[in-house]
Design a protein around this motif. Structure first.
Motif, PDB file in Angstrom:
ATOM      1  N   ASN B 234       0.827  -1.209   0.000  1.00 57.41           N
ATOM      2  CA  ASN B 234       0.000   0.000   0.000  1.00 57.41           C
ATOM      3  C   ASN B 234       0.860   1.257   0.000  1.00 57.41           C
ATOM      4  OD1 ASN B 234      -2.358  -1.397  -0.115  1.00 57.41           O
ATOM      5  ND2 ASN B 234      -2.703  -1.402   2.083  1.00 57.41           N
ATOM      6  N   LEU B 236       3.890   1.525  -1.185  1.00 58.56           N
ATOM      7  CA  LEU B 236       4.467   1.651  -2.535  1.00 58.56           C
ATOM      8  C   LEU B 236       3.468   2.290  -3.505  1.00 58.56           C
ATOM      9  CD1 LEU B 236       6.534  -1.555  -3.338  1.00 58.56           C
ATOM     10  CD2 LEU B 236       7.270   0.813  -3.535  1.00 58.56           C
ATOM     11  N   CYS B 237       2.238   1.824  -3.415  1.00 52.89           N
ATOM     12  CA  CYS B 237       1.189   2.365  -4.294  1.00 52.89           C
ATOM     13  C   CYS B 237       0.990   3.857  -4.036  1.00 52.89           C
ATOM     14  CB  CYS B 237      -0.130   1.622  -4.064  1.00 52.89           C
ATOM     15  SG  CYS B 237      -0.259   0.185  -5.093  1.00 52.89           S
ATOM     16  N   ILE B 240       3.969   5.732  -5.498  1.00 52.50           N
ATOM     17  CA  ILE B 240       3.930   5.759  -6.964  1.00 52.50           C
ATOM     18  C   ILE B 240       2.885   6.741  -7.463  1.00 52.50           C
ATOM     19  CG2 ILE B 240       3.232   4.362  -8.978  1.00 52.50           C
ATOM     20  CD1 ILE B 240       4.704   2.006  -7.568  1.00 52.50           C
ATOM     21  N   PHE B 241       1.675   6.626  -6.940  1.00 49.54           N
ATOM     22  CA  PHE B 241       0.608   7.480  -7.477  1.00 49.54           C
ATOM     23  C   PHE B 241       0.762   8.939  -7.042  1.00 49.54           C
ATOM     24  CE2 PHE B 241      -1.171   3.416  -8.583  1.00 49.54           C
ATOM     25  CZ  PHE B 241      -1.742   3.681  -9.811  1.00 49.54           C
ATOM     26  N   LEU B 244       3.376  10.198  -9.407  1.00 47.26           N
ATOM     27  CA  LEU B 244       2.797  10.445 -10.727  1.00 47.26           C
ATOM     28  C   LEU B 244       1.967  11.728 -10.719  1.00 47.26           C
ATOM     29  CD1 LEU B 244       1.659   6.854 -11.755  1.00 47.26           C
ATOM     30  CD2 LEU B 244       3.398   8.214 -12.864  1.00 47.26           C
ATOM     31  N   GLY B 245       1.213  11.920  -9.639  1.00 45.51           N
ATOM     32  CA  GLY B 245       0.405  13.140  -9.500  1.00 45.51           C
ATOM     33  C   GLY B 245       1.290  14.368  -9.492  1.00 45.51           C
TER      34      GLY B 245
END
Lengths: 142, 267
Positions: B234, B236-237, B240-241, B244-245
């Protein structure tokens, strides 16, 4: 008579939208669409609730619904990459530079990293992204 | 030149489609991997208020005969399991049910689907179906040279109920705990062929009119992932997001900057 002609010419020139404006508009619209798909990707590929399969969870746990779930996950990433590439290409055109291979690979990596939760989504996204890059390469004016 | 490129692109798309189809359809028989769930009550009734069979893997198959003109009987097959039993529900609708009817589950000792591979059978035979004196009988058999013999010890259970034209059969078959030589020992992690048979008169195997085969993999109970790994995943997610944002926001900012630059140049 010549005066009349000159006026017509002036009018058409004033109506012409500059190229930069069109490119900027395309870059903006594509970026907004890429942003929308990035948010969708966050829901479908990032959050546990959606990732378990929003369709199989609420519709039916069957193989074809599971396939549809994975198609959605792959689809949002591919569309995000597609619009981002268009937007970035337009942006680079405004700066007067071509898109470099390392920049394409960077975007490629950013799209693939979204598949962190599933190997199947990763494999199909990888194949689809290669096809998209190949397609974008083909439609380039030589 | 451009046409050639389009042709190459179409060829690649077709190859991709073939690859995907091949990946998805790799076996002619339906393969079922049942999920674990709360054991349903074997009474021929699916109690939706109690969320019975809610975790079942559902598959639609056709019971067919040898006749090529026979449309077959479309059945809904529900499969689920727990540590001790495999649960199978078969549901279908007929315009008219015969006063005698049976559904049997023939179990192969492996994935093999040849006739001699099926050595165990669980049958639910109806008598006077839809009439006064309606009753059913659960029969546990073993097969030897295609002949059915009743087991000395009955394992598992079954029940069924007719509601209008729709009938629901429910079976419970023990897994991983049978010492009976006359039953197939269903082991965890192994795949077995199950032949679903339909017939009317209690004459086995001559009374079998239609059948079809599915492969069922007896699953180990999935161990819940370690909490620490879920947490790492979680985090890591999130990284990452969020990353990216952030990159996306930076990109939008750059577009705004270039927009201002263009305006300035034009002025």
């Amino acid at each position: 008579m010549p005066k009349f002609k000159k006026e017509i010419k002036k009018k058409s020139e004033s109506k012409r939208v500059p190229d930069e404006k069109l490119i900027l508009k395309s870059a903006k619209i594509s970026a907004i669409l890429a942003g929308v798909f990035l948010v969708l990707s966050l829901f479908f590929n990032g959050t546990e609730l959606f990732f378990e399969g929003i369709i199989i969870k609420y519709v039916k746990k069957e193989a074809h619904w599971e396939i549809l779930d994975n198609v959605i996950k792959v689809g949002v990433i591919v569309l995000e990459f597609f619009f981002m590439m268009i937007s970035f290409g337009n942006y680079k055109e405004l700066t007067g530079k071509p898109v470099k291979l390392k920049e394409i690979l960077f975007l490629f990596g950013l799209s693939l990293v979204q598949t962190i939760r599933s190997l199947i989504v990763f494999i199909f996204t990888l194949i689809a992204l290669i096809i998209v890059i190949f397609y974008l390469y083909l439609i380039q004016e030589s | 030149m451009k046409k050639l490129k389009v042709k190459i692109f179409i060829c690649l798309l077709i190859i991709h489609l073939i690859f995907t189809t091949n990946f998805l359809i790799n076996n002619s028989y339906a393969v079922i991997e049942p999920d674990y769930g709360v054991a349903p009550e074997i009474d021929g009734d699916i109690d939706r208020s109690e969320k019975e069979w809610v975790n079942a893997t559902k598959e639609k198959i056709n019971l067919i005969s040898l006749s090529p003109t026979d449309p077959g009987i479309p059945i809904e097959l529900w499969v689920m399991q727990n540590n001790s039993d495999l649960y199978i529900s078969i549901q279908f609708e007929l315009e008219t049910h015969n006063s005698q009817e049976f559904i049997g589950i023939l179990i192969s000792e492996s994935e093999a689907t040849s006739n001699e591979s099926f050595i165990d059978a669980k049958i639910l035979q109806f008598y006077n179906l839809g009439e006064i004196g309606e009753k059913y009988e659960y029969i546990d058999c073993y097969l030897l040279n295609d002949e059915f013999f009743i087991d000395q010890e009955t394992n598992g259970e079954a029940a069924a109920k007719l509601d209008g034209n729709e009938i629901v059969y429910e079976f419970r078959i023990p897994v991983n705990n049978s010492d009976d030589d006359q039953d197939v020992f269903l082991d965890f992690g192994e795949k077995y062929a199950f032949k679903i048979v339909y017939g009317e008169n209690p004459d086995y195997p001559n009374g079998i009119k239609k059948n079809n085969i599915v492969l069922i993999e007896i699953e180990y109970q999935k161990k819940k992932k370690e909490n620490i790994w879920i947490l790492v995943h979680n985090i890591l997610c999130i990284i990452i997001f969020f990353g990216l944002g952030g990159l996306f926001a930076l990109y939008i900012y750059k577009i705004m900057v270039i927009k201002k630059k263009i305006r300035r140049v034009r002025e």
